[in-house]
Design a protein around this motif. Structure first.
Motif, PDB file in Angstrom:
ATOM      1  N   THR A   1       0.845  -1.203   0.000  1.00  0.00           N
ATOM      2  CA  THR A   1       0.000   0.000   0.000  1.00  0.00           C
ATOM      3  C   THR A   1       0.877   1.248   0.000  1.00  0.00           C
ATOM      4  OG1 THR A   1      -0.233  -0.180   2.414  1.00  0.00           O
ATOM      5  CG2 THR A   1      -2.001  -1.112   1.080  1.00  0.00           C
ATOM      6  N   TRP A   2       2.022   1.159  -0.723  1.00  0.00           N
ATOM      7  CA  TRP A   2       2.931   2.289  -0.942  1.00  0.00           C
ATOM      8  C   TRP A   2       3.665   2.732   0.323  1.00  0.00           C
ATOM      9  CZ3 TRP A   2       3.754   2.989  -5.945  1.00  0.00           C
ATOM     10  CH2 TRP A   2       2.717   2.736  -6.864  1.00  0.00           C
ATOM     11  N   GLY A   3       3.810   1.828   1.316  1.00  0.00           N
ATOM     12  CA  GLY A   3       4.471   2.201   2.551  1.00  0.00           C
ATOM     13  C   GLY A   3       5.930   2.591   2.380  1.00  0.00           C
ATOM     14  N   ILE A   4       6.652   1.907   1.487  1.00  0.00           N
ATOM     15  CA  ILE A   4       8.067   2.248   1.278  1.00  0.00           C
ATOM     16  C   ILE A   4       8.189   3.632   0.664  1.00  0.00           C
ATOM     17  CG2 ILE A   4      10.088   1.723  -0.157  1.00  0.00           C
ATOM     18  CD1 ILE A   4       9.730  -1.163   0.438  1.00  0.00           C
ATOM     19  N   GLN A   5       7.396   3.892  -0.356  1.00  0.00           N
ATOM     20  CA  GLN A   5       7.487   5.185  -1.031  1.00  0.00           C
ATOM     21  C   GLN A   5       7.119   6.331  -0.082  1.00  0.00           C
ATOM     22  OE1 GLN A   5       6.122   2.341  -2.439  1.00  0.00           O
ATOM     23  NE2 GLN A   5       8.064   2.099  -3.542  1.00  0.00           N
ATOM     24  N   GLN A   6       6.066   6.159   0.667  1.00  0.00           N
ATOM     25  CA  GLN A   6       5.659   7.206   1.605  1.00  0.00           C
ATOM     26  C   GLN A   6       6.680   7.373   2.715  1.00  0.00           C
ATOM     27  OE1 GLN A   6       1.793   5.647   2.538  1.00  0.00           O
ATOM     28  NE2 GLN A   6       0.795   6.693   0.831  1.00  0.00           N
ATOM     29  N   GLY A   7       7.234   6.254   3.200  1.00  0.00           N
ATOM     30  CA  GLY A   7       8.252   6.323   4.237  1.00  0.00           C
ATOM     31  C   GLY A   7       9.543   6.948   3.761  1.00  0.00           C
ATOM     32  N   ALA A   8       9.810   6.876   2.452  1.00  0.00           N
ATOM     33  CA  ALA A   8      11.025   7.466   1.883  1.00  0.00           C
ATOM     34  C   ALA A   8      10.828   8.922   1.489  1.00  0.00           C
ATOM     35  CB  ALA A   8      11.477   6.657   0.668  1.00  0.00           C
ATOM     36  N   GLY A   9       9.636   9.464   1.736  1.00  0.00           N
ATOM     37  CA  GLY A   9       9.409  10.885   1.484  1.00  0.00           C
ATOM     38  C   GLY A   9       8.609  11.221   0.257  1.00  0.00           C
ATOM     39  N   PHE A  10       8.048  10.205  -0.415  1.00  0.00           N
ATOM     40  CA  PHE A  10       7.240  10.461  -1.596  1.00  0.00           C
ATOM     41  C   PHE A  10       5.771  10.680  -1.226  1.00  0.00           C
ATOM     42  CE2 PHE A  10      10.720   8.082  -3.604  1.00  0.00           C
ATOM     43  CZ  PHE A  10      10.991   8.885  -4.706  1.00  0.00           C
ATOM     44  N   THR A  11       5.098  11.490  -2.015  1.00  0.00           N
ATOM     45  CA  THR A  11       3.645  11.547  -2.027  1.00  0.00           C
ATOM     46  C   THR A  11       3.180  10.788  -3.261  1.00  0.00           C
ATOM     47  OG1 THR A  11       3.612  13.705  -0.935  1.00  0.00           O
ATOM     48  CG2 THR A  11       1.624  13.038  -2.100  1.00  0.00           C
ATOM     49  N   VAL A  12       2.271   9.853  -3.092  1.00  0.00           N
ATOM     50  CA  VAL A  12       1.780   9.044  -4.208  1.00  0.00           C
ATOM     51  C   VAL A  12       0.522   9.696  -4.760  1.00  0.00           C
ATOM     52  CG1 VAL A  12       1.014   6.762  -4.961  1.00  0.00           C
ATOM     53  CG2 VAL A  12       2.737   6.972  -3.147  1.00  0.00           C
ATOM     54  N   LEU A  13       0.582  10.131  -6.019  1.00  0.00           N
ATOM     55  CA  LEU A  13      -0.516  10.857  -6.645  1.00  0.00           C
ATOM     56  C   LEU A  13      -1.081  10.070  -7.816  1.00  0.00           C
ATOM     57  CD1 LEU A  13       1.227  14.362  -6.816  1.00  0.00           C
ATOM     58  CD2 LEU A  13      -0.392  13.586  -5.068  1.00  0.00           C
ATOM     59  N   ASP A  14      -2.346  10.300  -8.098  1.00  0.00           N
ATOM     60  CA  ASP A  14      -3.000   9.799  -9.320  1.00  0.00           C
ATOM     61  C   ASP A  14      -2.847   8.290  -9.501  1.00  0.00           C
ATOM     62  OD1 ASP A  14      -3.585  12.496  -9.931  1.00  0.00           O
ATOM     63  OD2 ASP A  14      -1.627  12.725 -10.881  1.00  0.00           O
TER      64      ASP A  14
ATOM     65  N   THR B   1       2.012   8.563  -9.868  1.00  0.00           N
ATOM     66  CA  THR B   1       3.079   9.550  -9.919  1.00  0.00           C
ATOM     67  C   THR B   1       3.661   9.699  -8.521  1.00  0.00           C
ATOM     68  OG1 THR B   1       2.060  10.779 -11.735  1.00  0.00           O
ATOM     69  CG2 THR B   1       3.689  11.946 -10.408  1.00  0.00           C
ATOM     70  N   LEU B   2       4.970   9.552  -8.422  1.00  0.00           N
ATOM     71  CA  LEU B   2       5.666   9.676  -7.151  1.00  0.00           C
ATOM     72  C   LEU B   2       6.292  11.066  -7.089  1.00  0.00           C
ATOM     73  CD1 LEU B   2       7.467   6.202  -7.108  1.00  0.00           C
ATOM     74  CD2 LEU B   2       5.161   6.793  -6.300  1.00  0.00           C
ATOM     75  N   LYS B   3       5.866  11.857  -6.127  1.00  0.00           N
ATOM     76  CA  LYS B   3       6.340  13.240  -6.014  1.00  0.00           C
ATOM     77  C   LYS B   3       7.122  13.398  -4.716  1.00  0.00           C
ATOM     78  CE  LYS B   3       4.766  18.052  -6.276  1.00  0.00           C
ATOM     79  NZ  LYS B   3       3.584  18.939  -6.441  1.00  0.00           N
ATOM     80  N   ARG B   4       8.287  13.992  -4.827  1.00  0.00           N
ATOM     81  CA  ARG B   4       9.139  14.215  -3.658  1.00  0.00           C
ATOM     82  C   ARG B   4       9.712  15.616  -3.709  1.00  0.00           C
ATOM     83  NH1 ARG B   4      14.640  13.154  -2.819  1.00  0.00           N
ATOM     84  NH2 ARG B   4      14.724  12.134  -4.849  1.00  0.00           N
TER      85      ARG B   4
END
Length: 216
Positions: free
Chosen positions: A58-71, A119-122
């Protein structure tokens, strides 16, 4: 909803789709791509594996690494598993279309699925960075869980990254991150070393994202 059976019409920005599945990725990387593989032990036990898998999918790695998951879009279920060949060694005209059924977390959040786009936004030091991605395959086995995505649009890198969680025979739980990237276009010559250094820093953050010693 139309389901696609292959990724030949997807707009990924690199040619080696599924590169992170190759056991020899580090020894024989696709031309132009820089490979890497890193692993971290997250603990042990079935409970640790299942909790980590839920966060991972559920995108935990990306969010934990500082990304916002969009779209984030729903996945199609079709995924890349490599090219199938006939007995003479020629690629089959009709490639098999592997699918993984949609799964959901305890709170109803849909798991990442093959064919999903996002889209991964950081936010960087001076500006924000956005990377559009396509989930090219999902691993869903009793003791292995994970996925890989590839770049699909304008970003600082082209390539693929996978995140695979394992509950091993000794009861330990491990996360392995594999990637194969190259700096995008005109950035290659001038900013290549900087892009690769930032990639290594990002991988370190991703490895910590699910670790119980580094709470988000």
């Amino acid at each position: 909803m139309t389901r696609r059976s292959t990724f030949t019409d997807q707009s990924v920005t690199y040619g080696a789709i599924g590169a992170t599945l190759d056991p020899d990725l580090l020894r024989y990387p696709p031309a132009g791509l820089t490979p890497s593989e890193d692993s971290v032990r997250l603990g042990s036990g079935r409970e640790r594996f299942e909790a980590s898998a839920e966060s991972l999918m559920t995108w935990g790695i990306q969010q934990g690494a500082g990304f916002t998951v969009l779209d984030a879009s729903p996945g199609t279920g079709a995924q890349y598993t490599g090219i199938a060949y006939d007995e003479s060694g020629a690629p089959l005209a009709e490639q098999p279309a592997a699918r993984v059924e949609q799964r959901f977390g305890p709170d109803g959040t849909p798991y990442i699925s093959a064919g999903m786009t996002a889209t991964l936004k950081r936010r960087g030091r001076f500006r924000s960075h956005s990377t559009p991605v396509l989930v090219v395959y999902v691993v869903d086995e009793p003791n292995r869980m994970g996925f890989a995505y590839g770049t699909t649009g304008d970003a600082s890198e082209n390539g693929e990254e996978s995140f695979i969680l394992e509950h091993r025979d000794d009861d330990s739980v491990w996360l392995t991150i594999r990637s194969a990237f190259e700096p995008n276009g005109g950035l290659r010559r001038v900013f290549g070393p900087l892009v690769r250094r930032r990639r290594r820093e990002l991988t370190k953050r991703e490895l910590r994202a699910l670790h119980p010693a580094f709470p988000v």
